[in-house]
Design an enzyme around this catalytic site. Structure first.
Site, short mmCIF file in Angstrom:
data_model
loop_
_atom_site.label_atom_id
_atom_site.label_comp_id
_atom_site.label_asym_id
_atom_site.label_seq_id
_atom_site.Cartn_x
_atom_site.Cartn_y
_atom_site.Cartn_z
CB CYS A 6 7.53 -18.94 -32.90
SG CYS A 6 7.82 -19.09 -34.69
CD GLU A 66 9.29 -12.69 -29.13
OE1 GLU A 66 9.98 -13.37 -29.91
OE2 GLU A 66 8.13 -13.03 -28.77
CG HIS A 78 8.03 -14.14 -32.88
ND1 HIS A 78 8.95 -14.85 -32.14
CD2 HIS A 78 7.98 -14.73 -34.10
CE1 HIS A 78 9.45 -15.82 -32.89
NE2 HIS A 78 8.88 -15.77 -34.08
#
Length: 196
Positions: free
Chosen positions: A77, A177, A175
Site C-alpha cells: 500500500c 494480509e 493489502h
C-alpha cells in the site's frame, strides 16, 4: 528465516505479523538498521499520508537504508508508493527506487477506492498459483500508473499498476494480509522467492 517488518510509525504492522503467524512464520517488527539489513526478507507496510510517512522514515534514517537492501523487499500500500520517485500526496519525494510518480484518482470516481477489486495480467513468481481476476482488498486515493515495472493491474476509473517489481523490490497496492487465503498465498510466495 529472518523476516523484518519495517516499523516507522505508519504501517499496519500487527495485521502483517498476524498473517505471517497464520502461515507459520515469525516476523520481527523493527526500525533497527542491523536487524533489517541482515533479514532474509523485508516487508515495508504503510498506512496513512505520504509526506508524514516520509518524514518518519527520514527521522529514523530508513530513507537511506531501504534503497541499499539487496534481499527481497515487499512494499504494501503506502509502502509501495513510497518506493516510487514522487507522490502527489503532499507533493512528496519518495525513495526513488521505482522511477515512476504516484498520482491521485480523478474526481470521476469515489475516493478513496475502498473494498475488493480484481487483479489481472499477473506476472513473476509473486503471483505463482494465483488466478487472473482474483479479488484483493484495497484502501487508497493515490495510485501508480501502468509503467515498465508493472507486474499486475486492476481497473478503477482507469487501468493502473496494482503491483510493481524492479530487481529485489516488489510493491503491491492491495493489502495481502487482509485479502483472505489468496492474499496470504501471495505473502507466502514472497517469502519463498529466491534471494537475488
Amino acid at each position: 528465516m529472518k523476516i523484518a517488518i519495517i516499523d516507522y510509525g505508519s504501517g499496519n504492522v500487527q495485521s502483517v505479523l498476524f498473517a505471517l503467524n497464520r502461515l507459520g512464520y515469525a516476523g520481527e517488527v523493527t526500525f533497527n538498521w542491523d536487524i533489517i539489513s541482515k533479514a532474509d526478507k523485508v516487508i515495508f507496510p504503510g498506512v496513512g499520508e505520504a509526506s508524514s510517512a516520509m518524514k518518519m522514515l527520514q527521522n529514523l534514517g530508513l530513507d537511506k537504508l531501504i534503497p541499499t537492501l539487496r534481499q527481497p523487499v515487499l512494499g504494501i500500500c503506502l509502502g509501495m508508493q513510497l518506493l516510487c520517485k514522487h507522490s502527489e500526496e503532499g507533493n512528496t519525494n519518495g525513495l526513488g527506487i521505482f522511477d515512476v510518480n504516484v498520482v491521485r484518482f480523478s474526481n470521476a470516481v469515489k475516493v478513496p477506492q475502498m473494498g475488493w477489486n480484481t487483479i489481472k495480467k499477473l506476472s513473476t513468481d509473486l503471483f505463482k498459483e494465483i488466478k487472473e481476476e482474483e479479488f484483493m482488498y484495497l484502501v487508497h486515493s493515490f495510485f501508480v500508473p501502468k509503467c515498465k515495472y508493472t507486474i499486475a493491474t486492476t481497473e478503477y476509473d482507469i487501468e493502473y499498476a496494482i503491483a510493481i517489481q524492479k530487481d529485489n523490490f516488489y510493491g503491491v497496492q492491495f493489502h495481502p494480509e487482509k485479502s483472505g487465503i489468496q492474499g496470504e498465498k501471495i505473502l507466502k510466495n514472497f517469502l519463498e522467492l529466491n534471494n537475488i
